[in-house]
Design an enzyme around this catalytic site. Sequence first.
Site, PDB file in Angstrom:
ATOM      1  N   ASP A 343       0.833  -1.201   0.000  1.00 40.51           N
ATOM      2  CA  ASP A 343       0.000   0.000   0.000  1.00 40.51           C
ATOM      3  C   ASP A 343       0.871   1.255   0.000  1.00 40.51           C
ATOM      4  OD1 ASP A 343      -2.658   1.380   0.498  1.00 40.51           O
ATOM      5  OD2 ASP A 343      -1.494   2.087   2.211  1.00 40.51           O
ATOM      6  N   GLU A 399       0.846  -0.489  -5.197  1.00 42.23           N
ATOM      7  CA  GLU A 399      -0.169   0.542  -5.383  1.00 42.23           C
ATOM      8  C   GLU A 399       0.591   1.836  -5.683  1.00 42.23           C
ATOM      9  OE1 GLU A 399      -3.733   2.902  -3.073  1.00 42.23           O
ATOM     10  OE2 GLU A 399      -1.742   2.647  -2.228  1.00 42.23           O
TER      11      GLU A 399
END
Length: 687
Positions: A343, A399
């Site tokens: 993330d 991401e």
Amino acid sequence: MAPVDPDKVVVPKIDKLFELDGYLKPFEREIKRRYGLFEDLSKNIAEAEGSLDQFSRGYEYYGYHVQPDNAIVWREWAPGADALFIRGDFNNWDKFQYKFDKLDYGKWEVKIAANADGSCAIPHGSIVKLLVVSKDNSLLDRISPWAKYVTRAEKTNIYHQVFWNPPQAFDWKYPHPDKPDRLRIYECHVGISSWEGKVASYTHFKDNILPRIKYLGYNAIQVMAVMEHAYYGSFGYQVTSFFAASSRCGTPEELKQMIDKAHELGITVLLDVVHSHASKNTIDGINQFDGTDSCFFHDGARGNHDLWDSRLFNYSSWEVLRFLLSNLRWWIEEYHFDGFRFDGVTSMLYHSHGLGTGFSGDYREYFWLNTDTESLVYLMLANHLMHELYPSFLVTVAEEVSGMPALCRPVDEGGTGFDYRLAMAIPDKWIKMLKEKSDEQWDLADLIHTLINRRHGEKCIAYAESHDQALVGDKTIAFWLMDAEMYWSMSCLTDRNPVIDRGIALHKMIRLITHGLGGESYLNFMGNEFGHPEWLDFPRHGNNESYHYARRQWNLVDDQTLRYRYLYDFDSAMNNVEAKYGWLGAPQAYVSMKHEDDKTIVFERADVVFVFNFHPTKSFTDYKIGVEVPGKYKIVLDTDDARFDGFSRLDHNTDFVTIPEHYSCRKNTMHVYAPCRTAFLLAKVSD
């Protein structure tokens, strides 16, 4: 990090990187400098620790460890502390009975002998706390950063550590699945996986959701919010305990059972790992663990992410690197995860955290002082180590929205080493189109550009929408298309509604063109496949701590009188047809037609011909299209099929035979019937 002379750095396979993208050649010295920093760090770790492998086993040294004779050895790294103690219900919370001895380099150790009867002095399931004495003599309650299991104290929002020492090791029955050559990912959250307004369990997910995922044709799940987080509404992105699986969904053994069941079904399990930042919590987080503002994080402004209100790791710290690399190893070794979706990678890559930067595509934006080299080198180290240790199954996903070149190229080419990056521009494009224009006004050339605009040789995961679009304050594609009509007009027992007909038709087409054209893998968020009618909102003060929207309404799919099941079944058909023909693993599609007036798109991938007619009213008979590979074709998927709530305007018994005539830059042609708001796939059945 010590300075590196780029002229003396040898990147083993950098020529391959330049073959893929010659525009990187002017930045060769910077690529070499970054690789040199990675190489130096790897060598330094190996010399000091024996190997990167050993370095990444910090969980075998830190935290508590029960010895064969039931004695306990507990170690911590707290360089800013003046003293450490352990206490808990096992010693009636005596603050100063068990004091840690100070070791070198900020390390601490305490040994607790077994009881006289040979049993462990701290029983399994006991509540334990660390007491940290800071330099100013303050007494600070803390949880070990290496805690394996933490639970919330009753009637409070504060978590405490549980001494987790089950009598028997978990018996794994199924091995890691082999690394898929293409991923069909089901992004999911265990806690919201029930149709009831409650926190669902790992066991519920294992028994009820995994079979659905298998039916839907996904070969991987990306599990969110597993790393423990005190605030449920953070969606798992404000991690407080990095080595603990979220206790709100069950015990560590129950999570292991869930993963073992996924492996039995042949499903790869990816962990949504958060190494980009950490919660600011101190009592139940790792912030100010040793009483200082640094420890695991940068001191001062560099250690704070103002927008996220969280702390930022110091990736130049030896023990922070050990902590993070060991964290990755832990989730694989202890829980048998098969890989990670990292993330917030954009935030890690830049000192600006990607904020206020447009990223126009000018390569100078990626190779200047804004790039946080320390973070980048950590990501190189993590990808290199994980792929070296687990080559047969390990998958890593970034991401990342800026488009950093070589992010998804191997480290020995000068890349960062990820397998995939998320194609984050695609869902933004769909929302913009749905929000600003009617479908007859859509710019197909602009859409196609977004779908195919990805770096050559770097794999992307395409998706039409993810959890971001499902959250309160935003809208899913289904809601953009059908809005309030979803509450009143989804019954199969009432007359057709034109809003619902349009919405269901476009929902299928949007997913199919994203699946076929957008990347080398595909992702969907749980519930979006059937057009979940409500947003996602976690319990919070603003909604009176309600769980009403923190759920997925499977009852709507299972109700045979409602139309949600048609979208659900189409999603299954789409994935299973891809599993047969493998277009995600094929080279990027060749788009032979994008006709703005007709609103038609035709492309080929893996010798499958994709035909889309987005026009709201115009159907085309005897429509001429180009096809490269000659032969006889048949329809293998059709969004207008009655099985998917279509109008059955296409005859699946029809043979489509090519004619040797050049058209649309293809060697052959065929003629098809292309109904309005319909897409269909043609696959070759014979020469």
